[in-house]
Design a protein around this motif. Structure first.
Motif, PDB file in Angstrom:
ATOM      1  N   PHE A 195      50.818  10.302  -7.707  1.00  0.00           N
ATOM      2  CA  PHE A 195      51.117  11.690  -7.353  1.00  0.00           C
ATOM      3  C   PHE A 195      52.600  11.817  -7.006  1.00  0.00           C
ATOM      4  N   LEU A 197      55.684  14.682  -6.108  1.00  0.00           N
ATOM      5  CA  LEU A 197      56.116  16.048  -5.824  1.00  0.00           C
ATOM      6  C   LEU A 197      57.401  16.325  -6.590  1.00  0.00           C
ATOM      7  N   CYS A 198      57.533  17.544  -7.098  1.00  0.00           N
ATOM      8  CA  CYS A 198      58.740  17.926  -7.834  1.00  0.00           C
ATOM      9  C   CYS A 198      59.097  19.349  -7.434  1.00  0.00           C
ATOM     10  N   VAL A 206      54.372  10.601  -3.793  1.00  0.00           N
ATOM     11  CA  VAL A 206      53.693  10.976  -2.555  1.00  0.00           C
ATOM     12  C   VAL A 206      52.363  10.244  -2.385  1.00  0.00           C
ATOM     13  N   VAL A 266      52.892  19.516  -7.500  1.00  0.00           N
ATOM     14  CA  VAL A 266      52.563  18.089  -7.551  1.00  0.00           C
ATOM     15  C   VAL A 266      52.176  17.763  -8.983  1.00  0.00           C
ATOM     16  N   TYR A 268      50.354  15.045 -11.164  1.00  0.00           N
ATOM     17  CA  TYR A 268      49.359  13.983 -11.004  1.00  0.00           C
ATOM     18  C   TYR A 268      49.306  13.246 -12.327  1.00  0.00           C
ATOM     19  N   ARG A 286      48.068  19.503 -10.378  1.00  0.00           N
ATOM     20  CA  ARG A 286      47.495  19.781  -9.049  1.00  0.00           C
ATOM     21  C   ARG A 286      47.131  18.442  -8.447  1.00  0.00           C
ATOM     22  N   PHE A 287      46.715  18.448  -7.197  1.00  0.00           N
ATOM     23  CA  PHE A 287      46.172  17.226  -6.603  1.00  0.00           C
ATOM     24  C   PHE A 287      44.813  16.935  -7.223  1.00  0.00           C
ATOM     25  N   CYS A 292      42.939  13.940  -3.409  1.00  0.00           N
ATOM     26  CA  CYS A 292      43.701  14.696  -2.408  1.00  0.00           C
ATOM     27  C   CYS A 292      43.201  14.394  -0.997  1.00  0.00           C
ATOM     28  N   MET A 307      55.114  20.102   1.152  1.00  0.00           N
ATOM     29  CA  MET A 307      54.770  21.178   0.210  1.00  0.00           C
ATOM     30  C   MET A 307      55.725  22.357   0.371  1.00  0.00           C
ATOM     31  N   VAL A 310      58.946  21.543  -1.368  1.00  0.00           N
ATOM     32  CA  VAL A 310      58.796  21.736  -2.819  1.00  0.00           C
ATOM     33  C   VAL A 310      58.953  23.217  -3.154  1.00  0.00           C
TER      34      VAL A 310
END
Ligand code: AMP
Ligand code: GLY
Length: 420
Positions: A195, A197-198, A206, A266, A268, A286-287, A292, A307, A310
């Protein structure tokens, strides 16, 4: 701050739980939520795939951050509508959500980015697809191009299975999602989830996790949405994570920006690992659910800060503080799942389960009526725990499962067996 979370599963319960750990969170609304979420937040009834309806709620409730849980609203452009309305959103725009909504799109991005993945071909005619299968032989993987609620992938061990899958998909088994089919080389190895984050520019890993997709003990039987998960995934060593960032994630994000669809949210990455090398199986935007739940158990309050960073394009300032810990979630499902199952059975004993920084029962498919919690879905509860070791997390999670009195439910007893 005022937060709106979209979704109704165990994933969203865990997102809500993590947000509430953070003193920044003043007001939390979850739409539509479920019985477990309703115990900790306000639930709102809403068509979460309708951008203007979500925008209306965000305006009415003076929301500062919208966290979009599932893929359907992302693919429907709900993030675009919210951003156009001036809201901070955790989740990609529609054009970037194509990374999950179209298998062909992902494959084209991987090829353009030079990211390692299975060889592939696309077809919009059954005959040509079948000719390809007969030439390539089995095992082979047949995928409906579009979103099919996790059911549009057939890993065919024989040519016959692959041909039948092609007939199903072009026959409309997955509606418009199957109008185009992607056929892939079968990859062997161990699967793990990564996972990242961007915020459109910066990428920050993450966490890693592994889930159990098969319904039966020892990873046998039909595929499900996931019967349990644990984090971290031992197979995703730091060296391998660095390799994945360099060879798969960064090139993908660069390609998305080049295409005018910078990725915010996120990402994945489902990975297949063999001989110390990772290849991409698929992206989700998504997660994962239930991945998650174990990530939130480990991240706690900082999940909200991350979050928010982000959504506000400030990820370069953010850091993840990792404890040296492990988490596991055990899914309790209705007997019969993933086939037919009854709805409406009563679940007892939930009041005896622990709720603290080490234990939480996240609700996936529940409703409350007359003070009783009843099951409304296939996957119903996610019994989640954290510990210093995976074994400790496992013992804690199964200790809580024992307290839940639900004759019509079942869970696997061997979650985490590969890592333990
Ligand atoms: P997907 O929805 O693309 O993740 O596919 C669902 C599952 O099918 C994956 O988690 C894998 O277990 C399996 N799968 C998908 N693509 C491949 C592939 N090319 N080779 C082997 N297994 C695959
Ligand atoms: N657990 C797999 C998924 O969320 O797609």
């Amino acid at each position: 701050m005022n937060i709106l979370i979209l979704g109704s599963g165990g994933r969203e319960h865990s997102l809500a739980w993590a947000c509430l750990q953070n003193p920044k969170c003043d007001k939390l609304i979850v739409a539509p939520g479920n019985a477990g979420i309703d115990m900790i937040a306000d639930c709102a009834t809403l068509d979460i795939n309708d951008g203007s309806a979500v925008l209306g709620l965000a305006e009415a409730e003076a929301i500062d951050l919208v966290i979009i849980g599932p893929e359907a609203p992302l693919a429907a452009g709900v993030a675009d509508a919210l951003r156009a309305g001036g809201f901070a959103v955790f989740g990609p725009n529609q054009a970037a959500a194509e990374l999950e909504a179209s298998k062909r799109f992902t494959k084209e991005v991987c090829d353009a980015a030079g990211a390692p993945t299975a060889g592939w071909a696309r077809f919009d005619q059954a005959q040509a697809a079948k000719d390809h299968v007969r030439t390539a032989g089995a095992p082979i993987v047949v995928k409906a191009d579009g979103l099919a609620a996790g059911k549009g992938v057939v890993v065919a061990m024989t040519e016959q299975e692959a041909l039948a899958a092609i007939d199903d998909m072009f026959g409309g088994a997955f509606g418009a999602a199957g109008a185009e089919v992607v056929i892939e080389e079968f990859m062997e190895g161990e699967e793990a989830s990564f996972f990242v984050l961007c915020d459109g520019e910066v990428a920050l890993p993450v966490g890693t996790a592994q889930d159990h997709k098969r319904v039966g003990e020892g990873d046998t039987g039909p595929n499900t949405g996931g019967m349990g998960a644990y984090s971290p995934a031992p197979v995703l060593t730091q060296a391998l994570q660095d390799q994945v960032m360099a060879q798969i994630i960064h090139p993908t994000l660069k390609e998305m920006t080049k295409r005018g669809a910078p990725y915010q949210g996120v990402l994945y990455a489902g990975l297949m690992i063999k001989n110390g090398q990772a290849r991409l199986v698929e992206y989700n935007v998504r997660f994962g659910d239930p991945e998650c739940q174990v990530l939130m158990m480990r991240l706690g309050a900082q999940a909200l800060d991350l979050m928010q960073a982000v959504a506000e394009g400030r990820l370069s300032e953010a850091r993840v503080n990792w404890a040296d810990d492990h988490a596991m979630t055990v899914v309790m499902a209705a007997k019969g799942y993933p086939g037919n199952y009854d709805k409406g059975s009563v679940i007892n004993g939930l009041e005896d389960t622990a709720e603290d920084a080490f234990h939480m029962v996240f609700h996936a498919g529940t409703t409350e009526a007359g003070g009783k919690i009843t099951a409304t879905g296939g996957r119903v509860l996610n019994v989640t725990a954290r510990g210093a070791t995976l074994k400790e997390a496992r013992d804690r999670a199964y200790g809580e499962v024992e307290k839940i009195d639900w004759a019509q439910g079942f869970s696997r007893t061997d979650i985490g067996w590969r890592a333990l």
